[in-house]
Design a protein around this motif. Structure first.
Motif, mmCIF file in Angstrom:
data_model
loop_
_atom_site.group_PDB
_atom_site.id
_atom_site.type_symbol
_atom_site.label_atom_id
_atom_site.label_comp_id
_atom_site.label_asym_id
_atom_site.label_seq_id
_atom_site.Cartn_x
_atom_site.Cartn_y
_atom_site.Cartn_z
ATOM 1 N N GLU A 1 5.501 5.727 10.780
ATOM 2 C CA GLU A 1 6.443 5.005 9.928
ATOM 3 C C GLU A 1 6.207 5.260 8.444
ATOM 4 O OE1 GLU A 1 7.930 1.192 10.703
ATOM 5 O OE2 GLU A 1 9.078 2.502 12.036
ATOM 6 N N ASP A 2 4.956 5.151 8.048
ATOM 7 C CA ASP A 2 4.660 5.330 6.637
ATOM 8 C C ASP A 2 4.943 6.748 6.197
ATOM 9 O OD1 ASP A 2 3.989 2.781 6.255
ATOM 10 O OD2 ASP A 2 1.833 3.100 6.059
ATOM 11 N N ALA A 3 4.517 7.690 7.031
ATOM 12 C CA ALA A 3 4.753 9.085 6.687
ATOM 13 C C ALA A 3 6.254 9.320 6.527
ATOM 14 C CB ALA A 3 4.174 9.989 7.764
ATOM 15 N N LYS B 1 0.830 -1.213 0.000
ATOM 16 C CA LYS B 1 0.000 0.000 0.000
ATOM 17 C C LYS B 1 0.859 1.255 0.000
ATOM 18 C CE LYS B 1 -2.052 -1.307 3.814
ATOM 19 N NZ LYS B 1 -1.369 -2.609 3.911
ATOM 20 N N THR B 2 1.818 1.297 0.926
ATOM 21 C CA THR B 2 2.654 2.490 1.001
ATOM 22 C C THR B 2 3.480 2.648 -0.269
ATOM 23 O OG1 THR B 2 2.773 2.228 3.399
ATOM 24 C CG2 THR B 2 4.357 3.705 2.399
ATOM 25 N N ALA B 3 3.968 1.526 -0.773
ATOM 26 C CA ALA B 3 4.743 1.578 -2.014
ATOM 27 C C ALA B 3 3.882 2.124 -3.150
ATOM 28 C CB ALA B 3 5.276 0.190 -2.354
ATOM 29 N N VAL C 1 -5.838 8.012 1.022
ATOM 30 C CA VAL C 1 -5.913 7.596 2.425
ATOM 31 C C VAL C 1 -5.447 6.141 2.516
ATOM 32 C CG1 VAL C 1 -7.377 7.361 4.468
ATOM 33 C CG2 VAL C 1 -7.909 9.120 2.756
ATOM 34 N N GLU C 2 -4.279 5.945 3.126
ATOM 35 C CA GLU C 2 -3.778 4.580 3.278
ATOM 36 C C GLU C 2 -4.260 4.009 4.606
ATOM 37 O OE1 GLU C 2 0.494 3.960 3.490
ATOM 38 O OE2 GLU C 2 0.154 1.859 4.035
ATOM 39 N N SER C 3 -4.846 2.829 4.565
ATOM 40 C CA SER C 3 -5.299 2.214 5.816
ATOM 41 C C SER C 3 -4.111 1.581 6.519
ATOM 42 C CB SER C 3 -6.353 1.149 5.540
ATOM 43 O OG SER C 3 -5.740 -0.032 5.069
HETATM 44 MG MG MG Z 1 1.936 0.867 4.815
#
Ligand code: MG
Ligand code: GDP
Lengths: 234, 259, 227
Positions: free
Chosen positions: A73-75, A45-47, A128-130
């Motif tokens: 972390e993702d941010a 997702k983040t990728a 919006v990433e869950s």
């Molecule tokens: Mg992620």
């Protein structure tokens, strides 16, 4: 989105942000189109958010809300990837309940989206990433206009067959990491045909962000949504 | 014992002079004199109370008026022992009223109050601050002497900005209930609670925190330092850490010889 | 007649953003102050009698205010601010107020809410709850009970999620607070009609300092809750 799609108030000072592409379709009214990206932990997702930000960030006024269970972390990943300025990314703390935050009680996410909109004025697209969750976690329609569900071949080729609301009802199903299929013994044919069987007319994209870092097919789908979605007035 | 003590100070030229000073047992006020005092722009007054006060039934009032631009430092000399009275004497009470004029400053720094077994003590501190007035107020409460259960204490601090009419801080503290002390929300089993109000120029933009202390900006102006500890020295050190992080206070201590 | 608003607002499923706040439990657990149900019960009891009482009293006062032509929201807002010395706690209270406001505006539209929002778009949670219960025709005691219950139920649920405590035992620990809860509600309801400057203001020193530490730690390590 407003008709005058220029460098409005609150626009990023990021020098890599170029003039908006006049051919990018515009959402018709009010607020930004919101696209949710859900799916199990580690599916990419983040990728995908990073890929979309890289390909669209220079053409669209973009904001990102991330719900990863490890909050910042993702941010941090997105910041480090240099694809978005930090102020365009809002992290939401979900109190150990990532699915609650995107489905049953969406207020923390709505607050984050509004914060981005207040900060930048008009935005075209908010992703919006869950936080990674199980196959039953889908976004509430009160939070997003469209949702992408991301699964990956390494999670097992049975996943599409298992179904669940993410696989069966998401507006787009992405089968990610197809580059890994030979290594994990996943049968892509089976995965995609299962997915189509479960989803009827709804689209399925199989991709690898290793071989296509621009996520071309998903980008195209996102742009089509921007043209099609009628967002409620802000 | 009923006692009303009063101090009025005002600014004369670059210095602060004591214009009125009324002690009444058990509270004695003693202005600092001598070479050091005459060089300082602030007036310093020591607060002495007789050994066995406050005692149940005592009712002590201290009224402090700091005229515009004046600077008063009130310091305690020894720890106060709150003691029970005899029979049906009722609680002991200490009410302090600080009226701080425009551009004036007051530091109210009593030594710790030890709430001994079976004591029943009430403390109130009311501060009214004029425009640009500064306030530093410390309170250290000790729940009982070593290995002694705490008596009862109820305290109220109310700081109001008279220029805006806005309350800056309203806070009550309660000691004496062992279940409350034990709670991780209240004292987490510690015996000593220290607080220090600083309305002293620039506040920190966000709060600061150590393990058992914090400094937080208040909603209006001013900041509150909070520390808890197993003894008064530890809690005092926590407060010192906290106020060292206060930009307005730090600026003062760098430029002048504030105590 | 029981207020449906009070019931709705106290429901864990009410979509008002409450689930992202631990009320100090996350920090307390990280410090080892809460390890099991007995510690949690003690923590909750202290929280109820301090922060819980302040919230309950202001919710009750807000019910009274909501019925007046000039509610005086600014004064209540200022007095509650002054009773919430930790900036992190004020933020948490206003974040919850604003979050609950979203749902409240749809469910209980009223000029009373508009007046509250005109004073601040991020109202304190206790005032928002009191205003809504008042709009719904509920009593000060009902609003106080709602707030007091939330002051313990939210943190208790956070403890279940963070520490894997037995939810049945935690529920029993909440119910065991009944006498304290009743006392807080009675005190709050009695205070409701007082002039706002005379409302209760009990301090919670360790909660306050932990609230600041929580924010501080969040910058360095991971915190799963906003507060
Ligand atoms: Mg992620
Ligand atoms: N081989 C391969 N790895 C990928 C692909 N997409 C993402 N990854 C990796 O999978 C891991 C998890 O991705 P991430 O985006 O953090 O997953 P999330 O938990 O769904 O956000 C990371 O190490 C990514 O680099 C892909 O298409 N192929």
């Amino acid at each position: 989105m407003s008709a005058d799609h220029g460098h409005g108030h609150g626009h990023s000072l990021d020098p890599t942000v170029t003039e908006p592409d006049p051919h990018v379709p515009q959402a018709p009214s009010g607020r930004a189109v919101r696209i949710g990206i859900g799916g199990p932990v580690g599916s990419g997702k983040t990728a995908l958010v990073a890929a979309l930000a890289r390909t669209l960030g220079s053409r669209l006024r973009l904001g990102v809300v991330t719900n990863d269970i490890y909050t910042t972390e993702d941010a941090d990943f997105l910041r480090r990837a240099g694809v978005l300025t930090p102020d365009r990314i809002e992290a939401v703390q979900t109190g150990c309940c990532p699915h609650t935050a995107i489905r049953d009680d969406i207020t923390a996410n709505l607050d984050a989206v509004e914060l981005l909109e207040e900060r930048f004025g008009d935005l075209d697209l908010v992703l919006v990433e869950s936080g990674g969750d199980n196959l039953t976690a889908v976004f509430s329609r009160g939070l997003i206009d469209r949702q992408i569900f991301v699964v990956d071949v390494a999670g097992g080729d049975k996943v599409p067959r298992k179904g669940g609301p993410g696989v069966t009802t998401a507006d787009l199903l992405v089968i990610n990491k197809v580059d890994l299929a030979p290594y994990v013994g996943a049968d892509l044919e089976v995965m995609t045909s299962d997915a189509h069987r479960m989803r009827g007319e709804l689209p399925v994209i199989a991709q690898s962000l290793v071989t296509d870092p621009a996520a071309s097919d998903v980008t195209e789908w996102v742009l089509a949504q921007l043209a099609a979605v009628r967002v409620p007035a802000a | 014992m009923l006692a009303r003590a009063r101090i009025v100070v005002e600014r004369r030229g670059a210095r602060t002079v004591v214009r009125e000073l009324r002690s009444q047992p058990p509270l004695t006020l003693l202005p600092q004199r001598g070479a050091v005092a005459s060089r300082s722009p602030a007036a310093t007054v020591h607060m002495l109370s007789s050994a066995t006060t406050p005692l149940g039934g005592d009712d002590v009032g201290l009224e402090v008026v700091v005229g515009p631009g004046a600077h008063l430092v009130l310091t305690g000399v020894a720890a106060t022992l709150a003691l029970p009275g005899q029979g049906t004497s009722g609680p002991s009470r200490l009410v302090v009223r600080l009226t701080v004029g425009d551009g004036a400053a007051v530091q109210y720094l009593p030594e710790p109050t030890v709430v001994t077994r079976r004591a029943d003590h009430r403390g109130e501190l009311h501060a009214e601050l004029g425009a640009g007035a500064r306030l530093r107020c410390r309170e250290v409460l000790v729940a009982g002497r070593t290995a002694e259960p705490s008596g009862r204490y109820l305290g109220l601090t109310r700081v109001v900005d008279t220029a805006t009419g806005r309350p800056l801080l309203v806070q009550e503290q309660e000691l004496g209930d062992p279940t409350l002390h034990a709670s991780g929300a209240h004292l987490a089993g510690r015996r000593v609670l220290g607080t220090e109000v600083l309305v002293w120029g620039e506040d920190p933009p966000t709060g600061l925190a150590g393990e058992w202390w914090s400094l937080s900006p208040l909603a209006g102006r001013g900041s509150l330092a909070t520390a808890v500890g197993t003894d008064a020295v530890t809690a005092g050190r926590g407060l010192a850490h906290a106020i060292a992080g206060h930009p307005g206070w730090a600026a003062t201590t760098l430029t002048s010889a504030a105590p | 007649m029981a207020s449906l608003a009070a019931l709705t607002l106290a429901d864990a499923r009410f979509p008002g953003g409450g689930h992202v706040h631990s009320g100090g439990v996350e920090e307390a657990a990280a410090r080892g102050l809460i390890t099991g149900v007995p510690d949690l019960g003690s923590f909750l009891s202290g929280r109820l009698r301090t922060t819980g009482l302040v919230g309950a009293a202001f919710a009750a006062a807000a019910v009274v205010a909501a019925a007046r032509p000039d509610a005086g929201w600014a004064v209540l807002d200022g007095e509650l601010d002054a009773r919430t010395p930790a900036a992190a706690q004020r933020d948490a209270s206003r974040a919850q107020g604003r979050a609950a406001l979203r749902a409240a505006r749809l469910s209980w539209p009223s000029p009373v809410l508009d007046a509250l929002c005109a004073v601040t778009p991020r109202p304190h949670h206790a005032l928002l709850v009191g205003a809504v219960v008042g709009i719904d025709g509920g009593s000060p005691a009902e609003a106080a009970r709602c707030l007091a219950y939330l002051a313990v139920s939210g943190p208790a649920s956070a403890a279940v999620r963070l520490l894997g405590l037995d939810p049945l035992a935690v529920n029993a620990a909440i119910v065991a607070l009944r006498p304290a809860l009743d006392a807080v509600v009675a005190q709050a309801a009695q205070a409701a009609a007082l002039s706002p400057d005379r409302l209760p203001a009990p301090g919670a020193p360790v909660l306050d300092l932990m609230a600041q530490a929580h924010v501080h730690h969040h910058r360095e390590q991971v915190r799963l809750f906003v507060s």
